[in-house]
Scaffold this active site. Structure first.
Site, PDB file in Angstrom:
ATOM      1  N   THR A 245      42.649  27.112   0.689  1.00  0.00           N
ATOM      2  CA  THR A 245      43.286  27.089  -0.572  1.00  0.00           C
ATOM      3  C   THR A 245      42.263  27.000  -1.681  1.00  0.00           C
ATOM      4  OG1 THR A 245      44.789  25.531  -2.026  1.00  0.00           O
ATOM      5  CG2 THR A 245      43.182  24.493  -0.644  1.00  0.00           C
ATOM      6  N   CYS A 246      42.714  27.387  -2.942  1.00  0.00           N
ATOM      7  CA  CYS A 246      41.733  27.240  -4.226  1.00  0.00           C
ATOM      8  C   CYS A 246      42.756  27.014  -5.413  1.00  0.00           C
ATOM      9  CB  CYS A 246      41.169  28.782  -4.155  1.00  0.00           C
ATOM     10  SG  CYS A 246      42.363  30.226  -4.128  1.00  0.00           S
ATOM     11  N   GLY A 247      42.508  27.875  -6.407  1.00  0.00           N
ATOM     12  CA  GLY A 247      43.180  27.324  -7.713  1.00  0.00           C
ATOM     13  C   GLY A 247      44.548  28.146  -7.600  1.00  0.00           C
TER      14      GLY A 247
END
Length: 291
Positions: A245-247
């Site tokens: 995941t990330c932004g």
């Protein structure tokens, strides 16, 4: 007329490799540049100012689900197929994707999207357009004429992408781990998010591995032994399934690409990412550094 490519396409190709093969039948170059809000960079303008010869521009925002409330959500297969066909891409093409970030920010996301929809003949250009420019290689300016539509089909592999409930369910099983590719400050909640309205912090139990740490100073992907060491140093177990995941589901794909280079495809992307999780009130949030 040059001979078509016959060898299997590697997932990562050098600028030297591309310079040698550029112009081969069935080889297409894709500019997948995208930049974070507030970066001050305009991917479309930069493409027009100078792009790799023959490259088509893959607009990440326009190639994502237009009706979604979250950025960069996967479109349905028919929509993706129609858009890729409008770029003149075809099922038989070998695709080389690059970006201009210098940190491998968005090219892996475009690489992942093609693979998620069943097009495995795709690679990332190591070092992106920055390395290509530093080597003094040829560029083209302007926006090319609208290409002749290709014949592109797509079928989504649902195993490689998770929604909110899928992440909640997966994290309830001790065998699954989650890696957050945002910066250490955003992960800890000490650095502001680039999108308004999001809480700071991370999904409880996540490990943190900023995507910028998967490349060297010249923007090329770390050698495989160093990739393994860096991933392990972040507390990620290469022997267990992983959620990345990330932004907004973009930079997390750098880890998915790196793991693929290491022969491990047991990873799914949380497509809603922190924009979804951090923007809700019913999702738990932790702050501080990873354990």
């Amino acid at each position: 007329m040059t001979e078509p490519l016959t060898d299997p396409l590697p997932a990562l190709v050098s600028t030297e490799w591309l310079a040698t093969h550029l112009g081969r039948d069935g080889l297409r170059v894709v500019d997948g540049s995208w930049y974070l809000p507030g970066s001050g960079r305009d991917a479309v303008a930069e493409y027009a100012a100078g792009h790799l010869p023959g490259a088509v521009f893959f607009d990440l925002d326009a190639s994502s689900a237009q009706a979604a409330q979250l950025p960069h959500m996967l479109p349905d297969a028919d929509t993706f197929a129609a858009r890729m066909a409008s770029l003149g891409l075809a099922d038989t093409d070998d695709l080389i994707v690059y970006d201009g970030s210098g940190t491998n920010l968005s090219a892996p996301r475009v690489w992942w999207m093609f693979r998620a929809f069943g097009h495995d003949r795709v690679a990332v250009l190591d070092g992106g357009s920055g390395k290509w420019r530093r080597e003094g290689r040829r560029l083209e300016q302007g926006t090319p004429p609208r290409p002749r539509p290709g014949r592109f089909t797509a079928r989504l592999n649902h195993d490689v992408v998770l929604d909110l409930e899928g992440v909640r369910s997966a994290l309830s099983r001790a065998t699954v781990q989650l890696a957050d590719m945002r910066s250490a400050g955003r992960f800890a909640g000490t650095e502001p998010e680039p999108r308004a309205g999001l809480r700071g912090g991370h999904i409880p139990g996540s490990r943190n591995l900023p995507f910028t740490e998967l490349v060297g100073p010249d923007g090329t992907v770390l050698p495989q032994d160093q990739l393994r060491q860096r991933i392990a140093a972040a507390g990620i177990d290469l022997g267990r399934p992983l959620i990345a995941t990330c932004g907004s589901g973009t930079s997390a794909c750098a880890l998915i690409h790196a793991l693929h280079l290491l022969g491990d495809d047991r990873v799914a992307l949380y497509d809603g990412a922190w924009t979804e999780w951090g923007g809700r009130e019913d999702t738990p949030v932790s702050t501080g550094a990873a354990p």
